[in-house]
Write an enzyme that holds these catalytic residues in place. Structure first.
Site, PDB file in Angstrom:
ATOM      1  N   SER A  75       0.816  -1.206   0.000  1.00  0.00           N
ATOM      2  CA  SER A  75       0.000   0.000   0.000  1.00  0.00           C
ATOM      3  C   SER A  75       0.856   1.265   0.000  1.00  0.00           C
ATOM      4  CB  SER A  75      -0.956  -0.053   1.198  1.00  0.00           C
ATOM      5  OG  SER A  75      -1.933   0.942   1.114  1.00  0.00           O
ATOM      6  N   ASP A  97      -2.436   6.191  -3.336  1.00  0.00           N
ATOM      7  CA  ASP A  97      -1.256   5.571  -2.737  1.00  0.00           C
ATOM      8  C   ASP A  97      -0.802   4.428  -3.645  1.00  0.00           C
ATOM      9  OD1 ASP A  97      -3.487   4.025  -2.193  1.00  0.00           O
ATOM     10  OD2 ASP A  97      -2.744   3.314  -0.274  1.00  0.00           O
ATOM     11  N   ASP A 138      -1.167   1.248  -3.859  1.00  0.00           N
ATOM     12  CA  ASP A 138      -2.089   0.236  -4.392  1.00  0.00           C
ATOM     13  C   ASP A 138      -3.449   0.817  -4.741  1.00  0.00           C
ATOM     14  OD1 ASP A 138      -2.998   0.601  -1.768  1.00  0.00           O
ATOM     15  OD2 ASP A 138      -3.509  -1.511  -1.493  1.00  0.00           O
ATOM     16  N   ASP A 166      -5.957   2.102  -3.147  1.00  0.00           N
ATOM     17  CA  ASP A 166      -7.198   1.949  -2.395  1.00  0.00           C
ATOM     18  C   ASP A 166      -7.528   3.221  -1.620  1.00  0.00           C
ATOM     19  OD1 ASP A 166      -5.289   1.747  -0.380  1.00  0.00           O
ATOM     20  OD2 ASP A 166      -6.104  -0.090   0.495  1.00  0.00           O
TER      21      ASP A 166
END
Length: 445
Positions: A102, A240, A242, A244
């Protein structure tokens, strides 16, 4: 062996704590759990990753573990975490695996597992997988029973068709700067916003495996602020590693955080009759200003512990339609089983176009109380948090604040940190009290 799963899957420094051997064992154990819980039959797992360098190694190891236990691996390549969650359901797969840390620095990586339908695992399932890791692989299939690896060539297009549902009006005439954090959104993020009609200026969208989250993305907003001002954009959205998460900046370069985004979306959904039970789900980290804005609008607020998994649990338990975190994890169950930064960005821009209002005007419905968050690195989180000197510092701060603010001490679920958060009526008091508590934590840790 200590507990493997934290608040957001398994994480650690790649090739140190999170080794290829551990990734293989997790893949095999997850496959074993699936076999024991669903009975006979061929099974399929979706596997995706973000672009950090260690992802290639860990992807290969996870896939080896899955296939060694007879599970076919549907490899989707570099895509956001919410894409893997969505595709797990779209491909009717038995579970999904996302390899990402992440927003963490490049040397870290992680493994996140989704159950059927793209939902995060509950604690009992994680515990079962951990016990299987400890026990070892057991019997392995041979011959035609070994799993196969299949490349899903249409994965990105399927995901883009899905996120397009978040945009209920064209975004023509809107200019947006998109910071992709050199991460998983670098290709699909700009494509999604352009497909909706926006003029897109992309920055930090050239991943090389080493530059993910490096002074960019939702944890470093300086670049997107500068780009919005330089291009005269209507807004900027920052993801960010990833994707999400979504944070935003308005045309003036001012931050619109997850709390303000939730207020904007909650009011939009309430107006449209789409806010289930007139309720918003958020965490204890949300600013008091959010609670005041929602109270004024007649919206109930349900509060959970920190972590999007707890927000998700509350959303599912109450059948609510909107929740999230100040950090930019925004969850709309009608549009996905987990937080999706691209969906959030599209919904935010849709609201701007539908109302004709600027982002600054929309976000002004929430007046943020001064809030200071200090991350304190410690050796032992539990010992530091429980130290008498720390408790004394917290007590002194709470006495001074009274009912004009609050203090929250929270160990990170993914890093060796204790987060000290203070809200107060003025900036000086918030900084002073947060610093005094953080100093006590540092000395104790």
């Amino acid at each position: 062996m200590g507990r493997l799963f934290g608040t957001d899957g398994v994480r650690g420094v790649a090739n140190r704590e999170l080794t290829a051997e551990l990734a293989l064992a997790l893949g095999a154990a997850t496959a074993q759990h699936l076999a024991s819980s669903t009975g006979p039959g061929r099974r399929v797992a979706v596997v995706g990753r973000d672009p950090r360098a260690s992802g290639e190694m860990l992807e290969a190891a996870v896939i080896a573990g899955l296939t060694s236990q007879g599970v076919d691996a549907l490899r989707v390549g570099v895509l956001p975490t919410p894409a893997v969650a969505y595709l797990t359901g779209a491909y009717d797969a038995d579970f999904g695996v996302m390899i990402s840390a992440s927003h963490n620095p490049m040397p870290d990586n992680g493994i996140k597992i989704f159950g059927p339908g793209g939902h995060k695992l509950d604690d009992a399932t994680e515990n079962r997988i951990e016990s299987l890791v400890a026990a070892g692989p057991g019997l392995r299939p041979v011959g035609s029973e070994i799993g196969r690896v299949i490349d899903a060539e249409d994965a990105a297009d399927r995901y883009l068709r899905h996120v397009s549902k978040a945009c209920t009006t064209r975004l023509d005439g809107l200019t947006v700067v998109v910071d992709c954090a050199h991460g998983a959104a670098s290709e699909v993020g700009p494509r999604a916003y352009r497909a909706a009609g926006a003029r897109v200026i992309e920055i930090n969208a050239d991943p090389n495996g080493l530059n993910i989250n490096d002074d960019c993305g939702s944890t470093h907003l300086e670049a997107i602020r500068a780009a919005v001002l330089a291009h005269g954009a209507d807004l900027g959205v920052a993801h960010d590693g990833d994707a999400d998460r979504c944070l935003a900046v308005d045309a003036n370069g001012d931050l619109v955080d997850g709390d303000a985004i939730m207020v904007v979306l909650a009011l939009a959904m309430q107006e449209a009759g789409e806010l289930a039970s007139d309720t918003l789900v958020t965490t204890v980290m949300s600013n008091l200003g959010l609670h005041l804005a929602m109270r004024e609008a007649g919206v109930n607020v349900r509060t959970t512990g920190v972590g999007d998994r707890y927000v998700l649990e509350e959303l599912r338990a109450g059948d609510y339609s909107l929740g999230g975190e100040q950090s930019g994890h925004i969850v709309m169950p009608g549009l996905g089983s987990t937080g999706d930064g691209i969906v959030t960005g599209l919904r935010l821009m849709t609201r701007m176009v539908a109302t004709g209002a600027s982002l600054a005007a929309l976000a002004s419905r929430m007046q943020t109380l001064p809030q200071v968050l200090i991350n304190v690195q410690v050796t032992d989180k539990a010992t530091a948090a429980a130290a008498p000197s720390v408790q004394a510092a917290v007590d002194r701060a709470e006495t001074e604040l009274g009912d004009t603010g609050r203090i929250l001490l929270r160990p990170s679920g993914t890093e060796p940190l204790i987060r000290v958060m203070v809200e107060a009526a003025d900036e000086e008091a918030a900084h002073r009290l947060a610093t005094s508590v953080a100093d006590a934590v540092s000395a104790a840790g």
